[in-house]
Design an enzyme around this catalytic site. Structure first.
Site, PDB file in Angstrom:
ATOM      1  N   THR A 128       0.826  -1.221   0.000  1.00 46.62           N
ATOM      2  CA  THR A 128       0.000   0.000   0.000  1.00 46.62           C
ATOM      3  C   THR A 128       0.858   1.268   0.000  1.00 46.62           C
ATOM      4  OG1 THR A 128      -1.649  -1.212   1.260  1.00 46.62           O
ATOM      5  CG2 THR A 128      -1.872   1.180   1.244  1.00 46.62           C
ATOM      6  N   THR A 160       2.121  -3.105   8.355  1.00 53.23           N
ATOM      7  CA  THR A 160       2.198  -3.825   9.631  1.00 53.23           C
ATOM      8  C   THR A 160       3.623  -4.348   9.818  1.00 53.23           C
ATOM      9  OG1 THR A 160      -0.115  -4.442   9.391  1.00 53.23           O
ATOM     10  CG2 THR A 160       1.182  -5.724  10.976  1.00 53.23           C
ATOM     11  N   GLU A 243      -4.304 -14.836   2.091  1.00 52.58           N
ATOM     12  CA  GLU A 243      -4.409 -13.696   3.012  1.00 52.58           C
ATOM     13  C   GLU A 243      -5.873 -13.422   3.361  1.00 52.58           C
ATOM     14  OE1 GLU A 243      -3.523  -8.938   3.086  1.00 52.58           O
ATOM     15  OE2 GLU A 243      -2.363 -10.132   1.675  1.00 52.58           O
ATOM     16  N   ARG A 269     -24.949 -11.807  35.029  1.00 54.93           N
ATOM     17  CA  ARG A 269     -25.519 -10.470  35.234  1.00 54.93           C
ATOM     18  C   ARG A 269     -27.035 -10.571  35.448  1.00 54.93           C
ATOM     19  NH1 ARG A 269     -24.021  -5.438  36.803  1.00 54.93           N
ATOM     20  NH2 ARG A 269     -25.321  -3.837  35.833  1.00 54.93           N
ATOM     21  N   GLU A 368     -15.482  -3.414  -0.609  1.00 54.83           N
ATOM     22  CA  GLU A 368     -15.920  -2.948  -1.932  1.00 54.83           C
ATOM     23  C   GLU A 368     -15.094  -3.632  -3.026  1.00 54.83           C
ATOM     24  OE1 GLU A 368     -15.207  -0.977   0.642  1.00 54.83           O
ATOM     25  OE2 GLU A 368     -17.160  -0.128   1.129  1.00 54.83           O
TER      26      GLU A 368
HETATM   27  C1  LIG Z   1      -3.834  -1.172  10.444  1.00 55.71           C
HETATM   28  C2  LIG Z   1      -3.545  -1.433   8.988  1.00 55.71           C
HETATM   29  C3  LIG Z   1      -2.599  -2.385   8.637  1.00 55.71           C
HETATM   30  C4  LIG Z   1      -2.271  -2.602   7.287  1.00 55.71           C
HETATM   31  N1  LIG Z   1      -1.245  -3.459   6.965  1.00 55.71           N
HETATM   32  C5  LIG Z   1      -0.788  -3.467   5.670  1.00 55.71           C
HETATM   33  C6  LIG Z   1       0.417  -4.179   5.335  1.00 55.71           C
HETATM   34  O1  LIG Z   1       1.046  -4.845   6.161  1.00 55.71           O
HETATM   35  N2  LIG Z   1       0.862  -4.101   4.041  1.00 55.71           N
HETATM   36  C7  LIG Z   1       0.203  -3.375   3.079  1.00 55.71           C
HETATM   37  O2  LIG Z   1       0.673  -3.349   1.950  1.00 55.71           O
HETATM   38  N3  LIG Z   1      -0.952  -2.722   3.372  1.00 55.71           N
HETATM   39  C8  LIG Z   1      -1.449  -2.728   4.643  1.00 55.71           C
HETATM   40  N4  LIG Z   1      -2.607  -2.043   4.953  1.00 55.71           N
HETATM   41  C9  LIG Z   1      -3.277  -1.294   3.892  1.00 55.71           C
HETATM   42  C10 LIG Z   1      -4.644  -1.822   3.500  1.00 55.71           C
HETATM   43  O3  LIG Z   1      -4.530  -3.024   2.791  1.00 55.71           O
HETATM   44  C11 LIG Z   1      -5.316  -0.682   2.710  1.00 55.71           C
HETATM   45  O4  LIG Z   1      -5.679   0.309   3.654  1.00 55.71           O
HETATM   46  C12 LIG Z   1      -6.524  -1.131   1.926  1.00 55.71           C
HETATM   47  O5  LIG Z   1      -6.139  -1.987   0.878  1.00 55.71           O
HETATM   48  C13 LIG Z   1      -7.297   0.061   1.319  1.00 55.71           C
HETATM   49  O6  LIG Z   1      -6.440   0.956   0.666  1.00 55.71           O
HETATM   50  P1  LIG Z   1      -6.550   2.529   1.024  1.00 55.71           P
HETATM   51  O7  LIG Z   1      -6.510   2.654   2.507  1.00 55.71           O
HETATM   52  O8  LIG Z   1      -5.536   3.251   0.245  1.00 55.71           O
HETATM   53  O9  LIG Z   1      -8.004   2.958   0.562  1.00 55.71           O
HETATM   54  P2  LIG Z   1      -8.423   3.458  -0.912  1.00 55.71           P
HETATM   55  O10 LIG Z   1      -7.906   2.517  -1.924  1.00 55.71           O
HETATM   56  O11 LIG Z   1      -8.065   4.908  -1.046  1.00 55.71           O
HETATM   57  O12 LIG Z   1     -10.001   3.337  -0.826  1.00 55.71           O
HETATM   58  C14 LIG Z   1     -10.819   4.310  -0.162  1.00 55.71           C
HETATM   59  C15 LIG Z   1     -12.282   3.857  -0.241  1.00 55.71           C
HETATM   60  O13 LIG Z   1     -12.667   3.776  -1.619  1.00 55.71           O
HETATM   61  C16 LIG Z   1     -13.178   2.487  -1.900  1.00 55.71           C
HETATM   62  N5  LIG Z   1     -12.831   2.094  -3.269  1.00 55.71           N
HETATM   63  C17 LIG Z   1     -11.611   2.147  -3.873  1.00 55.71           C
HETATM   64  N6  LIG Z   1     -11.678   1.658  -5.116  1.00 55.71           N
HETATM   65  C18 LIG Z   1     -12.967   1.281  -5.321  1.00 55.71           C
HETATM   66  C19 LIG Z   1     -13.684   0.684  -6.417  1.00 55.71           C
HETATM   67  N7  LIG Z   1     -13.067   0.348  -7.540  1.00 55.71           N
HETATM   68  N8  LIG Z   1     -15.009   0.454  -6.257  1.00 55.71           N
HETATM   69  C20 LIG Z   1     -15.639   0.759  -5.088  1.00 55.71           C
HETATM   70  N9  LIG Z   1     -15.022   1.314  -4.021  1.00 55.71           N
HETATM   71  C21 LIG Z   1     -13.702   1.558  -4.135  1.00 55.71           C
HETATM   72  C22 LIG Z   1     -12.509   1.585  -0.889  1.00 55.71           C
HETATM   73  O14 LIG Z   1     -13.238   0.385  -0.693  1.00 55.71           O
HETATM   74  C23 LIG Z   1     -12.495   2.459   0.349  1.00 55.71           C
HETATM   75  O15 LIG Z   1     -13.735   2.405   0.997  1.00 55.71           O
HETATM   76  C24 LIG Z   1      -2.979  -1.877   6.290  1.00 55.71           C
HETATM   77  C25 LIG Z   1      -3.973  -0.972   6.651  1.00 55.71           C
HETATM   78  C26 LIG Z   1      -4.245  -0.722   7.967  1.00 55.71           C
HETATM   79  C27 LIG Z   1      -5.297   0.315   8.309  1.00 55.71           C
END
Ligand SMILES: Cc1cc2nc3c(=O)[nH]c(=O)nc-3n(C[C@H](O)[C@H](O)[C@H](O)COP(=O)(O)OP(=O)(O)OC[C@H]3O[C@@H](n4cnc5c(N)ncnc54)[C@H](O)[C@@H]3O)c2cc1C
Length: 388
Positions: A128, A160, A243, A269, A368
């Site tokens: 990400t 992470t 995963e 309770r 999504e």
């Molecule tokens: C605590 C934590 C740990 C994590 N650990 C890791 C890790 O170890 N390695 C790693 O690589 N990543 C990690 N992630 C990242 C995680 O996988 C991403 O947050 C996730 O894939 C969403 O990406 P984004 O946050 O950029 O959201 P975005 O991609 O910006 O999406 C924002 C919103 O838009 C929606 N959206 C986007 N595209 C579409 C579409 N085509 N149609 C409909 N809706 C859509 C999404 O569903 C979401 O609701 C972690 C995240 C968190 C919060």
């Protein structure tokens, strides 16, 4: 527990794991939740017990056991109620190490997989980016070949184990003009100059470190490439199936934990002169929640069975995460309600569970995006094939 998937050996493993967690991990959980730092000694203890190697080859110190041992490890990690601790462990074992084992060269495996199994090295997987996580192909980090090195520039976020790990598996564009066909996975040792990591504050998973990482002219040898150049995207997609099942299993296990706790609480309770588990409204709610949890659990076991047989179960693993994470959020929300005001108190487990559970429909593919994948499979008849 009676189940068609678990043998007596599995159950013995579960018992010894439960004993280990109770003795070695549970006494430290509250402190790690507060500081956001997991003491290093516990990684070594997990390694000594063989827990990091249960599904990896014996040649690197693993035990090469079937997938239901992994299911047990994941379930029991959820039942000590620290989504952050569990995430730190499974991100190491099932995100980073999965790539090392599947695509790493022999020398990478000898150096990094072996040390990951013993708990001497901790890994993280960096996909990400600040510009977007769902659109993996849109990543901007680059790895440019210069002589016998790659030079990496760019940034990753929400990683992470991103701050405290010893090595990073980084997805970067080696051929930006080719879009998703130009991504590679590279191993970067933490000692390499040019890496800086910042720890992020977050709603839940508080024991785990979640990092934003910058790569500034990070120079690594060409031999740190995992698998083939420009095959990173299919590698990532391939491992998303396991995963997603992992996140589905985590979800049913934390929902089960919440229900077990709530049932005990409700039997003790009292309100209006009787135990609250005698009120029909609550009894029927329990019946509904238990049904949802058990259905997800059985489905997840069936997906584990498919993966264990070597089936490329993308559709089912996607369904597993989509449905189970939603179910867990609903179950935990309601279980907190069963505890009334106590449910809102940090002294009781539901507050942390509620926070931790909320990541389920976000991390590792949002709900999504999972629906998009399923729509392509169900409506457009798209077929996903393994890359190797
Ligand atoms: C605590 C934590 C740990 C994590 N650990 C890791 C890790 O170890 N390695 C790693 O690589 N990543 C990690 N992630 C990242 C995680 O996988 C991403 O947050 C996730 O894939 C969403 O990406 P984004 O946050 O950029 O959201 P975005 O991609 O910006 O999406 C924002 C919103 O838009 C929606 N959206 C986007 N595209 C579409 C579409 N085509 N149609 C409909 N809706 C859509 C999404 O569903 C979401 O609701 C972690 C995240 C968190 C919060």
């Amino acid at each position: 527990m009676n189940s068609m998937y678990f043998t007596e050996e599995h159950q013995l493993f579960r018992k010894s794991l439960q004993d280990f967690l109770k003795k070695e991990v549970v006494p430290h959980i509250d402190a790690w939740e507060q500081t956001g730092v997991i003491d290093r000694f516990i990684w070594k203890k997990f390694g000594e017990m063989g827990f990091f190697g249960i599904n990896y080859p014996e040649a690197y110190g693993g035990l090469n056991l079937d997938l239901f041992y992994t299911v047990i490890l994941l379930e029991e990690l959820q039942k000590i109620n620290s989504g952050g601790f569990a995430a730190a462990i499974w991100a190491h074992v099932y995100l980073a190490m999965t790539h090392l084992n599947a695509e790493g060269s022999e020398s990478i495996k000898q150096k990094y997989l072996t040390a990951s199994i013993t708990g001497d090295k901790i890994g993280c997987l960096c996909i990400t980016e600040p510009f977007g996580g769902s659109d993996v192909a849109g990543m901007r980090t680059t790895a440019v070949k210069k002589g016998d090195h790659y030079i990496i520039n760019g940034s990753k976020t929400f990683i992470t184990n991103g701050v405290y790990s010893d090595y990073l598996l980084v997805a970067a564009k080696t051929a930006p003009e080719l879009g998703n066909k130009g991504i590679s996975i590279l191993l970067v040792d933490r000692e390499t100059p040019g890496i800086s990591a910042t720890k992020l504050d977050k709603l839940g998973w508080r024991a785990s470190d979640t990092g934003e990482i910058a790569f500034d002219e990070v120079k690594i040898p060409l031999s740190n490439l995992l698998g083939e150049e420009n095959k990173g995207f299919p590698y990532i997609m391939q491992h998303f199936a396991s995963e997603r099942l992992i996140m589905g299993i985590n979800a049913h296990a934390r929902a089960e934990y919440a229900l077990e706790y709530a049932l005990q609480y409700m039997s003790e309770r009292k309100a209006f002169g009787k135990s609250i588990n005698k009120f029909q409204a609550l009894r029927h709610t329990i019946s509904d929640l238990y049904t949802e949890m058990e259905i997800c659990k059985e489905f997840n076991y069936s997906v584990a069975y498919r993966l264990n047989k070597g089936e490329y179960a993308v559709k089912h693993a996607t369904m597993s995460k989509l449905k189970s994470t939603k179910m867990a959020d609903e179950v935990i929300y309601q279980c907190l309600q069963f505890l009334g005001g106590y449910g809102y108190m940090e002294e009781y487990p539901m507050a942390r569970l509620l926070r931790d559970s909320r990541l389920g429909p976000i991390g590792g593919g949002t709900s999504e995006i999972l629906r998009e994948i399923l729509a392509k499979i169900i409506i457009d008849k798209k077929e996903y094939k393994p890359s190797t």
